[in-house]
Design a protein around this motif. Structure first.
Motif, mmCIF file in Angstrom:
data_model
loop_
_atom_site.group_PDB
_atom_site.id
_atom_site.type_symbol
_atom_site.label_atom_id
_atom_site.label_comp_id
_atom_site.label_asym_id
_atom_site.label_seq_id
_atom_site.Cartn_x
_atom_site.Cartn_y
_atom_site.Cartn_z
ATOM 1 N N ARG A 1 43.455 80.593 -11.416
ATOM 2 C CA ARG A 1 44.589 81.069 -12.222
ATOM 3 C C ARG A 1 45.853 80.387 -11.719
ATOM 4 N NH1 ARG A 1 45.392 84.739 -15.923
ATOM 5 N NH2 ARG A 1 47.408 85.692 -16.177
ATOM 6 N N VAL A 2 46.492 79.642 -12.604
ATOM 7 C CA VAL A 2 47.705 78.906 -12.262
ATOM 8 C C VAL A 2 48.904 79.799 -12.554
ATOM 9 C CG1 VAL A 2 49.076 76.845 -12.725
ATOM 10 C CG2 VAL A 2 46.577 76.724 -12.829
ATOM 11 N N GLN A 3 49.666 80.085 -11.513
ATOM 12 C CA GLN A 3 50.873 80.900 -11.654
ATOM 13 C C GLN A 3 52.063 80.036 -11.282
ATOM 14 O OE1 GLN A 3 49.065 85.295 -10.883
ATOM 15 N NE2 GLN A 3 50.305 84.456 -9.279
ATOM 16 N N ALA A 4 52.504 79.246 -12.236
ATOM 17 C CA ALA A 4 53.597 78.318 -11.990
ATOM 18 C C ALA A 4 54.391 78.142 -13.266
ATOM 19 C CB ALA A 4 53.048 76.963 -11.537
ATOM 20 N N ALA A 5 55.632 77.747 -13.110
ATOM 21 C CA ALA A 5 56.453 77.459 -14.274
ATOM 22 C C ALA A 5 55.844 76.264 -14.997
ATOM 23 C CB ALA A 5 57.881 77.151 -13.839
ATOM 24 N N GLY A 6 55.971 76.245 -16.286
ATOM 25 C CA GLY A 6 55.482 75.095 -17.035
ATOM 26 C C GLY A 6 54.372 75.452 -17.996
ATOM 27 N N GLN A 7 53.755 74.429 -18.503
ATOM 28 C CA GLN A 7 52.779 74.552 -19.568
ATOM 29 C C GLN A 7 51.559 75.388 -19.192
ATOM 30 O OE1 GLN A 7 51.487 70.760 -20.950
ATOM 31 N NE2 GLN A 7 50.464 71.576 -22.750
ATOM 32 N N LEU A 8 51.126 75.334 -17.946
ATOM 33 C CA LEU A 8 49.908 76.040 -17.536
ATOM 34 C C LEU A 8 50.175 77.428 -16.967
ATOM 35 C CD1 LEU A 8 47.876 73.150 -15.856
ATOM 36 C CD2 LEU A 8 47.569 74.121 -18.134
ATOM 37 N N ASN A 9 51.405 77.917 -17.012
ATOM 38 C CA ASN A 9 51.742 79.201 -16.417
ATOM 39 C C ASN A 9 50.851 80.311 -16.966
ATOM 40 O OD1 ASN A 9 53.064 81.167 -14.920
ATOM 41 N ND2 ASN A 9 54.585 81.511 -16.505
ATOM 42 N N GLY A 10 50.155 80.979 -16.049
ATOM 43 C CA GLY A 10 49.299 82.094 -16.420
ATOM 44 C C GLY A 10 47.937 81.686 -16.953
ATOM 45 N N ARG A 11 47.663 80.411 -17.025
ATOM 46 C CA ARG A 11 46.389 79.929 -17.568
ATOM 47 C C ARG A 11 45.272 80.135 -16.556
ATOM 48 N NH1 ARG A 11 44.552 74.822 -20.358
ATOM 49 N NH2 ARG A 11 42.335 75.249 -20.588
ATOM 50 N N SER A 12 44.146 80.604 -17.042
ATOM 51 C CA SER A 12 42.963 80.774 -16.208
ATOM 52 C C SER A 12 41.903 79.764 -16.608
ATOM 53 C CB SER A 12 42.377 82.171 -16.383
ATOM 54 O OG SER A 12 43.191 83.115 -15.760
ATOM 55 N N PHE A 13 41.203 79.260 -15.608
ATOM 56 C CA PHE A 13 40.088 78.349 -15.819
ATOM 57 C C PHE A 13 38.853 79.019 -15.223
ATOM 58 C CE2 PHE A 13 43.890 75.847 -15.690
ATOM 59 C CZ PHE A 13 43.710 74.871 -16.665
ATOM 60 N N LEU A 14 37.797 79.165 -16.005
ATOM 61 C CA LEU A 14 36.565 79.768 -15.521
ATOM 62 C C LEU A 14 35.552 78.649 -15.298
ATOM 63 C CD1 LEU A 14 35.326 82.492 -14.788
ATOM 64 C CD2 LEU A 14 34.461 82.640 -17.137
ATOM 65 N N LEU A 15 35.108 78.522 -14.046
ATOM 66 C CA LEU A 15 34.173 77.472 -13.660
ATOM 67 C C LEU A 15 32.892 78.101 -13.132
ATOM 68 C CD1 LEU A 15 36.666 75.094 -11.841
ATOM 69 C CD2 LEU A 15 36.031 75.133 -14.246
ATOM 70 N N ALA A 16 31.809 77.322 -13.165
ATOM 71 C CA ALA A 16 30.508 77.848 -12.753
ATOM 72 C C ALA A 16 29.779 76.858 -11.857
ATOM 73 C CB ALA A 16 29.661 78.157 -13.981
ATOM 74 N N ALA A 17 29.357 77.356 -10.703
ATOM 75 C CA ALA A 17 28.544 76.573 -9.770
ATOM 76 C C ALA A 17 27.072 76.894 -10.012
ATOM 77 C CB ALA A 17 28.929 76.923 -8.336
ATOM 78 N N ARG A 18 26.188 76.053 -9.462
ATOM 79 C CA ARG A 18 24.751 76.232 -9.653
ATOM 80 C C ARG A 18 24.120 77.212 -8.658
ATOM 81 N NH1 ARG A 18 26.061 71.565 -11.331
ATOM 82 N NH2 ARG A 18 25.576 69.685 -10.255
#
Length: 133
Positions: free
Chosen positions: A85-102
């Motif tokens: 979860r990116v908590q920064a000013a700008g375009q990605l503020n509040g954006r979450s990325f869900l990733l998966a390992a094997r």
């Protein structure tokens, strides 16, 4: 196209889409405080990245706290999930990325490594970064 430095970690992970919420396999490279992802491994050296997730964030100009949070997110369909979860000013503020390992081990190594990079930027991390067996 390798992000301007030696990779701290790299490998294949699943990524849940933002606009299209399906899972896609992507090749991730952690370098220069950023997690850069490519469609396939061969694109790392020869192609343009599909995207970049900032992990190490400097303090805001106004002294505000900007950071990237990395946490395990359980297991789904045999995938070991973690969220960035990116908590920064700008375009990605509040954006979450869900990733998966094997595997759970791979999940743990990615989470600890990404947390270390995020914390090191703030001067809070002194332990060595783990490596995959």
């Amino acid at each position: 196209a390798d992000g301007g430095g030696a990779a701290k970690m790299e490998g294949g992970l699943g990524k849940k889409g933002f606009w299209n919420p399906g899972w896609r396999d992507r090749y991730f490279v952690l370098t220069g405080g950023q997690l850069v992802y490519y469609q396939v491994k061969d694109d790392w050296r020869s192609g343009e990245p599909k995207g970049t997730i900032p992990i190490a964030l400097p303090p805001g100009c106004d002294g505000s706290r900007e950071e990237t949070l990395v946490n395990p997110a359980g297991k789904e369909w045999g995938r070991f999930l973690f969220e960035i979860r990116v908590q920064a000013a700008g375009q990605l503020n509040g954006r979450s990325f869900l990733l998966a390992a094997r595997s759970a081990t791979e999940q743990d190594v990615w989470v600890v490594t990404l947390q270390a990079v995020a914390s090191a930027w703030r001067g809070q991390f002194t332990a060595p970064v783990p490596t995959l067996p």
